[in-house]
Design an enzyme around this catalytic site. Structure first.
Site, mmCIF file in Angstrom:
data_model
loop_
_atom_site.group_PDB
_atom_site.id
_atom_site.type_symbol
_atom_site.label_atom_id
_atom_site.label_comp_id
_atom_site.label_asym_id
_atom_site.label_seq_id
_atom_site.Cartn_x
_atom_site.Cartn_y
_atom_site.Cartn_z
ATOM 1 N N HIS A 16 0.847 -1.201 0.000
ATOM 2 C CA HIS A 16 0.000 0.000 0.000
ATOM 3 C C HIS A 16 0.877 1.245 0.000
ATOM 4 O O HIS A 16 0.740 2.108 -0.845
ATOM 5 C CB HIS A 16 -0.909 0.012 1.233
ATOM 6 C CG HIS A 16 -1.981 -1.023 1.140
ATOM 7 N ND1 HIS A 16 -3.294 -0.715 0.921
ATOM 8 C CD2 HIS A 16 -1.920 -2.374 1.189
ATOM 9 C CE1 HIS A 16 -4.005 -1.829 0.843
ATOM 10 N NE2 HIS A 16 -3.186 -2.843 1.021
ATOM 11 N N ASP A 117 -6.047 5.956 1.644
ATOM 12 C CA ASP A 117 -5.926 4.552 1.248
ATOM 13 C C ASP A 117 -7.257 3.823 1.457
ATOM 14 O O ASP A 117 -8.215 4.375 2.025
ATOM 15 C CB ASP A 117 -4.811 3.912 2.103
ATOM 16 C CG ASP A 117 -4.153 2.728 1.435
ATOM 17 O OD1 ASP A 117 -4.815 2.065 0.628
ATOM 18 O OD2 ASP A 117 -2.969 2.451 1.750
ATOM 19 N N ALA A 352 12.083 -13.447 -2.458
ATOM 20 C CA ALA A 352 12.805 -13.504 -3.743
ATOM 21 C C ALA A 352 12.536 -12.224 -4.527
ATOM 22 O O ALA A 352 11.542 -11.536 -4.284
ATOM 23 C CB ALA A 352 12.292 -14.702 -4.533
ATOM 24 N N HIS A 369 -0.694 -15.839 -5.456
ATOM 25 C CA HIS A 369 -1.765 -15.728 -4.452
ATOM 26 C C HIS A 369 -2.770 -14.646 -4.858
ATOM 27 O O HIS A 369 -3.741 -14.426 -4.142
ATOM 28 C CB HIS A 369 -1.156 -15.416 -3.076
ATOM 29 C CG HIS A 369 -0.749 -13.978 -2.918
ATOM 30 N ND1 HIS A 369 0.075 -13.318 -3.799
ATOM 31 C CD2 HIS A 369 -1.084 -13.048 -1.976
ATOM 32 C CE1 HIS A 369 0.239 -12.066 -3.407
ATOM 33 N NE2 HIS A 369 -0.449 -11.876 -2.304
ATOM 34 N N ASN A 373 -0.792 -6.358 -6.712
ATOM 35 C CA ASN A 373 0.533 -5.967 -7.228
ATOM 36 C C ASN A 373 1.179 -7.113 -7.997
ATOM 37 O O ASN A 373 1.776 -6.908 -9.054
ATOM 38 C CB ASN A 373 1.452 -5.525 -6.088
ATOM 39 C CG ASN A 373 0.974 -4.231 -5.467
ATOM 40 O OD1 ASN A 373 0.906 -3.202 -6.131
ATOM 41 N ND2 ASN A 373 0.598 -4.281 -4.196
ATOM 42 N N SER A 374 1.040 -8.333 -7.482
ATOM 43 C CA SER A 374 1.628 -9.492 -8.173
ATOM 44 C C SER A 374 0.965 -9.689 -9.535
ATOM 45 O O SER A 374 1.637 -10.014 -10.520
ATOM 46 C CB SER A 374 1.460 -10.766 -7.328
ATOM 47 O OG SER A 374 2.222 -10.644 -6.151
#
Ligand SMILES: COc1cc(-c2[o+]c3cc(O)cc([O-])c3cc2O[C@@H]2O[C@H](CO)[C@H](O)[C@H](O)[C@H]2O)cc(OC)c1O
Ligand SMILES: O=c1ccn([C@@H]2O[C@H](COP(=O)(O)OP(=O)(O)O)[C@@H](O)[C@H]2O)c(=O)[nH]1
Length: 485
Positions: A16, A117, A352, A369, A373-374
């Site tokens: 965030h 946020d 990693a 997951h 962001n991923s």
């Protein structure tokens, strides 16, 4: 007079704080007049998030490139009896409201906007009182935003628990949504955190605008539905600014320090193009021993190459630690697994360099997951996904990846068994994604399309670039000089 300032109120997680700061810096860079950033920092709830954030602040202050000031808000006694993250953040912000007001009044610069946020909605009281325009910075998808905006209507329309209702939910701009993919909070309507979720959706319409870490071309139908008032019972929703992907792509650490590339990257260098399945479960994901055994068996039987980031349980939960520990591989993995797969697999027990791994030409698929962001990072590098959601809004994200964007091959995750995946199911899905079949090929093709879309969006003249420009102009138009009392 000092330059107008944009006041940011981020929550504590790295996923965030960093994207919000990055977005703020983009705003400064694209503004036609000088602007500054003021970041209001609520004391972090865990020692670990406090140290992550202070490391990041030190780096920012060290770089000294833009006009950013960090302002630490005084401590408050954080709620300990909350029923979920939505309630925790909302109530924490509520307790900070007097300090927030004082901090903003104390600023010597004109205030262009307060940007809050995801569940920081109680802060809108301060912006209204001080007549400062308020914006939300939404770190997840536009689809998730549409769910929040539509939640007050859903709360009225559906009288039973969502999982007990007949059929699917109607979220304009998305295929019918099975209730089973809703964020956990929506599946327990009696819990206080559910009320805070709906409260957030209700109050979002008060904002002057909502900045979203997505690109217009990634989620066009949902964004159109929001703009047309179809998620807000026909009422006009705040203007949405899709400015993403905001990724904070820094040059690899080893390039600057002239060090050796990371061991994972060196291992990838020796693998054929697009041959490796990358598995990583975000900054907080860890696996139990039975689950690690299922994955090991599934990967072994699939025959594909893999790079698996395997983390262990957080060590000191009692002191608020949430981050996973470095895994003890000998303890977590089946005996002999590492030896038997050493020609085609690497298991990495620590954090990693995910972005650099996804950027590597040898990576052909990503078990994720489904943190937003991923997902954006995977799309940025054109890597198709196998979604393995663990919590928060991630099951919903997984649904949109498969059923809306088409960039992922489905994986059966048993949500009622702590998100368990059987070895045979993993093997099937890995073969489907990596084995050259129709399903995997289509997901790859779509992911490559999204890669182009994302890069164009943030490029000069692209849609996100234009949104940032529009936002900075709208912000400058609303700057307020506060009586400094
Ligand atoms: C800030 O710390 C945490 C945030 C979350 C969290 O919870 C959440 C709950 C919902 O009902 C809907 C959401 O969209 C949502 C999002 C969310 O934040 C996480 O943000 C990350 C970066 O934006 C990432 O996208 C993740 O996918 C989100 O889950 C949850 C949490 O612990 C469970 C936090 O500590
Ligand atoms: O081993 C890891 C795990 C995570 N990440 C980064 O941590 C962030 C995770 O954010 P996301 O929103 O996906 O999920 P969260 O961790 O917030 O659940 C992403 O930028 C990842 O690249 C990483 O670099 N290495």
């Amino acid at each position: 007079m000092a330059n107008p300032t944009i006041v940011l109120l981020p929550v504590w997680g790295a996923g965030h704080f960093m994207p919000m700061l990055q977005a703020g810096k983009q705003l400064l860079a694209s503004s036609s007049r000088p602007l500054s950033l003021t970041v209001l920092l609520m004391p972090a709830p865990t020692a670990q998030s406090a140290s992550d954030i202070s490391d990041h602040i030190r780096r920012e202050e060290g770089a000294g490139a833009v006009d950013i000031r960090f302002h630490h808000l005084p401590d408050v006694k954080l709620p300990t009896d909350h029923s979920g993250v939505e309630e925790f953040i909302s109530r924490a912000v509520q307790l900070h409201v007097p300090h927030l007001r004082a901090a903003i009044i104390g600023l010597t610069s004109p205030v262009a906007a307060l940007v809050v946020d995801i569940f920081c909605t109680p802060a809108l009281d301060v912006s209204r009182e001080l007549a400062v325009p308020a914006y939300v910075y939404f770190t997840s998808s536009a689809a998730m935003l549409s769910l929040l905006l539509r939640s007050p209507a859903l709360d009225d329309e559906v009288v039973v628990e969502f999982e007990e209702m007949e059929g699917a939910l109607d979220l304009p701009g998305l295929p019918p949504v099975p209730p089973s993919v809703l964020p956990g909070t929506l599946l327990e309507r009696k819990s206080p955190t559910y009320k805070w979720f709906v409260y957030t959706g209700r109050r979002y319409v008060e904002a002057s605008g909502i900045i979203v870490n997505t690109a217009a071309e990634l989620e066009p139908r949902v964004l159109a539905a929001i703009a047309e008032g179809r998620c807000t019972r026909g009422a006009r929703a705040p203007g949405v600014y899709p400015i993403g992907p905001v990724l904070a792509l820094t040059p690899p650490a080893h390039a600057e320090a002239e060090e050796q590339p990371h061991e994972c990257l060196r291992w990838l260098d020796a693998q054929p193009p697009a041959s490796v399945l990358f598995l990583c479960f975000g900054s907080k994901g860890f696996l139990t021993k039975p689950q690690a055994h299922e994955i090991a068996r599934g990967l072994e039987r699939s025959g594909h190459r893999f790079l698996w980031v395997l983390r262990g349980l957080p060590v000191d939960i009692s002191r608020g630690a949430q981050d996973p520990s470095d895994a003890n591989l000998a303890e977590l993995l089946p005996e002999g697994f590492l030896g038997e797969t050493k020609e085609r697999g690497l298991v990495w027990p620590k954090r990693a360099p995910q972005k650099e791994i996804l950027a590597h030409a040898s990576v052909g698929g990503f078990v994720t997951h489904c943190g937003w962001n991923s997902i954006l990072e995977s799309l940025w590098f054109g890597v198709p996904m196998l979604p393995w959601p663990l919590g928060a809004e991630q099951h919903f994200n997984a649904f949109t990846l498969v059923c809306d964007m088409g960039v992922a091959v489905p994986l059966k995750v048993d949500r009622k068994r702590d998100n368990f995946v059987e070895a045979a199911e993993l093997e099937r899905a890995v073969r489907s994604l990596m084995g050259g079949g129709e399903e995997g090929r289509k997901a790859k093709e779509k992911a490559m399309e999204m890669m182009v879309v994302c890069r164009k969006a943030v490029d000069h003249g692209g849609s996100s670039c234009a949104s940032v420009k529009r936002l900075s102009e709208d912000l400058l138009g609303g700057a307020v000089v506060l009586p400094n009392v």
